[in-house]
Design a protein around this motif. Structure first.
Motif, PDB file in Angstrom:
ATOM      1  N   PHE A   3      17.599 -29.913  71.116  1.00 22.80           N
ATOM      2  CA  PHE A   3      16.767 -30.305  70.180  1.00 22.80           C
ATOM      3  C   PHE A   3      17.234 -29.512  68.716  1.00 22.80           C
ATOM      4  CE2 PHE A   3      13.359 -31.186  67.246  1.00 22.80           C
ATOM      5  CZ  PHE A   3      13.157 -32.453  67.453  1.00 22.80           C
ATOM      6  N   ILE A   4      17.192 -28.138  68.894  1.00 28.28           N
ATOM      7  CA  ILE A   4      17.245 -27.354  67.588  1.00 28.28           C
ATOM      8  C   ILE A   4      18.867 -27.455  67.172  1.00 28.28           C
ATOM      9  CG2 ILE A   4      17.466 -24.696  67.216  1.00 28.28           C
ATOM     10  CD1 ILE A   4      14.858 -24.480  68.999  1.00 28.28           C
ATOM     11  N   HIS A   5      19.721 -27.466  68.092  1.00 27.50           N
ATOM     12  CA  HIS A   5      21.174 -27.831  67.703  1.00 27.50           C
ATOM     13  C   HIS A   5      21.509 -29.158  67.065  1.00 27.50           C
ATOM     14  CE1 HIS A   5      25.563 -28.656  67.820  1.00 27.50           C
ATOM     15  NE2 HIS A   5      25.565 -27.370  68.050  1.00 27.50           N
ATOM     16  N   ALA A   6      20.581 -30.080  67.535  1.00 27.67           N
ATOM     17  CA  ALA A   6      20.790 -31.489  66.851  1.00 27.67           C
ATOM     18  C   ALA A   6      20.258 -31.208  65.326  1.00 27.67           C
ATOM     19  CB  ALA A   6      20.128 -32.473  67.529  1.00 27.67           C
ATOM     20  N   VAL A   7      19.129 -30.605  65.057  1.00 28.09           N
ATOM     21  CA  VAL A   7      18.592 -30.658  63.762  1.00 28.09           C
ATOM     22  C   VAL A   7      19.560 -29.636  63.093  1.00 28.09           C
ATOM     23  CG1 VAL A   7      16.695 -29.478  62.456  1.00 28.09           C
ATOM     24  CG2 VAL A   7      16.074 -31.134  64.686  1.00 28.09           C
ATOM     25  N   ALA A   8      19.807 -28.469  63.464  1.00 31.31           N
ATOM     26  CA  ALA A   8      20.498 -27.622  62.646  1.00 31.31           C
ATOM     27  C   ALA A   8      21.945 -27.863  62.186  1.00 31.31           C
ATOM     28  CB  ALA A   8      20.653 -26.271  63.201  1.00 31.31           C
ATOM     29  N   CYS A   9      22.596 -28.673  62.960  1.00 35.48           N
ATOM     30  CA  CYS A   9      24.072 -29.169  62.486  1.00 35.48           C
ATOM     31  C   CYS A   9      23.956 -30.077  61.454  1.00 35.48           C
ATOM     32  CB  CYS A   9      24.822 -29.554  64.004  1.00 35.48           C
ATOM     33  SG  CYS A   9      24.244 -30.978  64.489  1.00 35.48           S
ATOM     34  N   HIS A  10      23.107 -30.700  61.360  1.00 34.24           N
ATOM     35  CA  HIS A  10      23.078 -31.713  60.070  1.00 34.24           C
ATOM     36  C   HIS A  10      23.542 -30.819  58.751  1.00 34.24           C
ATOM     37  CE1 HIS A  10      19.007 -30.987  58.538  1.00 34.24           C
ATOM     38  NE2 HIS A  10      19.380 -31.940  57.528  1.00 34.24           N
ATOM     39  N   GLY A  11      23.152 -29.923  58.767  1.00 31.41           N
ATOM     40  CA  GLY A  11      23.654 -29.085  57.580  1.00 31.41           C
ATOM     41  C   GLY A  11      25.078 -28.438  57.565  1.00 31.41           C
ATOM     42  N   TRP A  12      25.783 -28.713  58.621  1.00 36.45           N
ATOM     43  CA  TRP A  12      27.309 -28.121  58.550  1.00 36.45           C
ATOM     44  C   TRP A  12      27.776 -28.197  57.516  1.00 36.45           C
ATOM     45  CZ3 TRP A  12      31.811 -31.599  59.809  1.00 36.45           C
ATOM     46  CH2 TRP A  12      32.877 -30.602  60.190  1.00 36.45           C
ATOM     47  N   GLY A  13      28.495 -27.101  57.065  1.00 36.24           N
ATOM     48  CA  GLY A  13      29.245 -27.114  55.626  1.00 36.24           C
ATOM     49  C   GLY A  13      28.560 -27.040  54.554  1.00 36.24           C
ATOM     50  N   MET A  14      27.038 -27.267  54.602  1.00 33.75           N
ATOM     51  CA  MET A  14      26.370 -27.149  53.566  1.00 33.75           C
ATOM     52  C   MET A  14      25.357 -26.015  53.351  1.00 33.75           C
ATOM     53  SD  MET A  14      25.924 -31.413  52.976  1.00 33.75           S
ATOM     54  CE  MET A  14      25.713 -31.546  54.926  1.00 33.75           C
ATOM     55  N   THR A  15      24.702 -25.581  54.547  1.00 29.06           N
ATOM     56  CA  THR A  15      23.866 -24.711  54.608  1.00 29.06           C
ATOM     57  C   THR A  15      24.534 -23.451  55.559  1.00 29.06           C
ATOM     58  OG1 THR A  15      22.978 -25.397  56.656  1.00 29.06           O
ATOM     59  CG2 THR A  15      22.185 -26.425  54.581  1.00 29.06           C
ATOM     60  N   GLY A  16      23.593 -22.637  55.539  1.00 26.44           N
ATOM     61  CA  GLY A  16      23.849 -21.257  56.420  1.00 26.44           C
ATOM     62  C   GLY A  16      24.273 -21.473  58.028  1.00 26.44           C
ATOM     63  N   THR A  17      24.218 -22.689  58.410  1.00 31.60           N
ATOM     64  CA  THR A  17      24.119 -22.828  60.008  1.00 31.60           C
ATOM     65  C   THR A  17      25.815 -22.681  60.235  1.00 31.60           C
ATOM     66  OG1 THR A  17      23.621 -24.244  61.618  1.00 31.60           O
ATOM     67  CG2 THR A  17      24.118 -25.394  59.588  1.00 31.60           C
ATOM     68  N   ASP A  18      26.021 -22.428  61.657  1.00 37.42           N
ATOM     69  CA  ASP A  18      27.109 -22.308  62.174  1.00 37.42           C
ATOM     70  C   ASP A  18      27.409 -23.485  63.179  1.00 37.42           C
ATOM     71  OD1 ASP A  18      27.886 -20.015  61.233  1.00 37.42           O
ATOM     72  OD2 ASP A  18      27.197 -19.063  62.860  1.00 37.42           O
ATOM     73  N   ALA A  19      26.342 -24.422  63.307  1.00 31.99           N
ATOM     74  CA  ALA A  19      26.210 -25.502  64.387  1.00 31.99           C
ATOM     75  C   ALA A  19      26.705 -26.549  63.522  1.00 31.99           C
ATOM     76  CB  ALA A  19      24.766 -25.977  64.535  1.00 31.99           C
ATOM     77  N   ARG A  20      27.727 -27.259  64.386  1.00 30.82           N
ATOM     78  CA  ARG A  20      28.355 -28.219  64.012  1.00 30.82           C
ATOM     79  C   ARG A  20      28.285 -29.696  64.674  1.00 30.82           C
ATOM     80  NH1 ARG A  20      34.699 -28.990  62.920  1.00 30.82           N
ATOM     81  NH2 ARG A  20      34.844 -30.923  63.635  1.00 30.82           N
TER      82      ARG A  20
ATOM     83  N   LEU B 283      11.422 -24.381  64.832  1.00 26.09           N
ATOM     84  CA  LEU B 283      11.338 -25.379  66.055  1.00 26.09           C
ATOM     85  C   LEU B 283      11.400 -24.444  67.431  1.00 26.09           C
ATOM     86  CD1 LEU B 283      13.987 -27.903  64.576  1.00 26.09           C
ATOM     87  CD2 LEU B 283      11.447 -28.268  64.855  1.00 26.09           C
ATOM     88  N   GLY B 284      12.091 -23.438  67.251  1.00 19.00           N
ATOM     89  CA  GLY B 284      11.960 -22.466  68.591  1.00 19.00           C
ATOM     90  C   GLY B 284      10.496 -21.956  68.837  1.00 19.00           C
ATOM     91  N   ASP B 285       9.852 -21.762  67.803  1.00 16.29           N
ATOM     92  CA  ASP B 285       8.482 -21.264  67.773  1.00 16.29           C
ATOM     93  C   ASP B 285       7.687 -22.375  68.418  1.00 16.29           C
ATOM     94  OD1 ASP B 285       9.314 -18.800  66.823  1.00 16.29           O
ATOM     95  OD2 ASP B 285       8.308 -18.989  64.750  1.00 16.29           O
ATOM     96  N   ALA B 286       8.096 -23.670  68.067  1.00 13.97           N
ATOM     97  CA  ALA B 286       7.256 -24.891  68.390  1.00 13.97           C
ATOM     98  C   ALA B 286       7.493 -25.203  69.976  1.00 13.97           C
ATOM     99  CB  ALA B 286       7.298 -25.974  67.510  1.00 13.97           C
TER     100      ALA B 286
END
Ligand SMILES: [Fe+2]
Length: 199
Positions: free
Chosen positions: A88-105, A79-82
């Motif tokens: 917007f990137i934070h909103a997408v990344a944080c849906h994996g909070w606690g389940m993926t490698g993202t720190d975003a909450r 998304l950054g490259d696009a």
């Protein structure tokens, strides 16, 4: 006018989704979550942000088909490259909070709605397929509640994540189920048209 900007148009977002996803299941999921997010924005008094909510829904799993092991982390890069905005990137990344490698909450209401509705749309979609009508339109809340409790049904849709999402929002679980069911019922025609046009 919304203060939130995605950094790309709906056409560009669709193109990006299709660049990295070819499985009709994933395309349908993105289009469904997009429609549900757009409906939720209107329902929650955020109609001015509806486009942003819709695009976050559309692209939230953009990386999942090709990079399941790097889910949400790879999405941030794509998304950054696009040219997407940091919000917007934070909103997408944080849906994996606690389940993926993202720190975003999930922090913003929109982010919590995405977290809560993502798995739930899968459960409602699977429940619809069990019905003679194959539709959400004649599904009652009590029937959805039964499917929610039956953990063997659509076992891949995490009940814990859905319940955690309701808690993040400060909503009763039943309120989340009812609202998301209504969103899918009222968006069903639009979702089917979008699926037919894009798969
Ligand atoms: Fe998803």
């Amino acid at each position: 006018m919304s203060v939130l900007t995605a950094g790309l148009s709906r056409d560009e977002a669709l193109k990006l989704l299709k660049t990295y996803n070819s499985d009709p299941f994933h395309l349908r999921h993105g289009l469904t979550v997009s429609a549900v997010m757009e409906w939720m924005a209107g329902d929650l008094g955020r109609a001015d942000e509806a486009e942003f909510w819709a695009l976050v829904g559309l692209l939230h799993d953009v990386d999942f088909e090709q990079w399941p092991e790097e889910h949400c982390v790879k999405a941030a890069e794509l998304l950054g490259d696009a040219g997407c905005t940091p919000e917007f990137i934070h909103a997408v990344a944080c849906h994996g909070w606690g389940m993926t490698g993202t720190d975003a909450r999930p922090e913003a209401e929109m982010e919590k709605v995405l977290f809560a509705c993502d798995e739930l749309t899968g459960l409602i979609g699977a429940a619809a397929l069990m019905r003679p009508s194959k539709s959400t339109r004649d599904m009652e809340l009590k029937s959805l509640k039964k499917k929610f409790k039956d953990r063997k049904f659509a076992a891949g849709c995490s009940r814990d994540t859905i319940a955690q999402g309701a808690e993040l929002l400060g909503w009763e679980l039943d309120a989340l189920l009812e609202k998301t069911l209504k969103a899918m019922q009222e968006s069903e025609d639009a979702i089917e048209a979008a699926v037919a046009a894009n798969t």
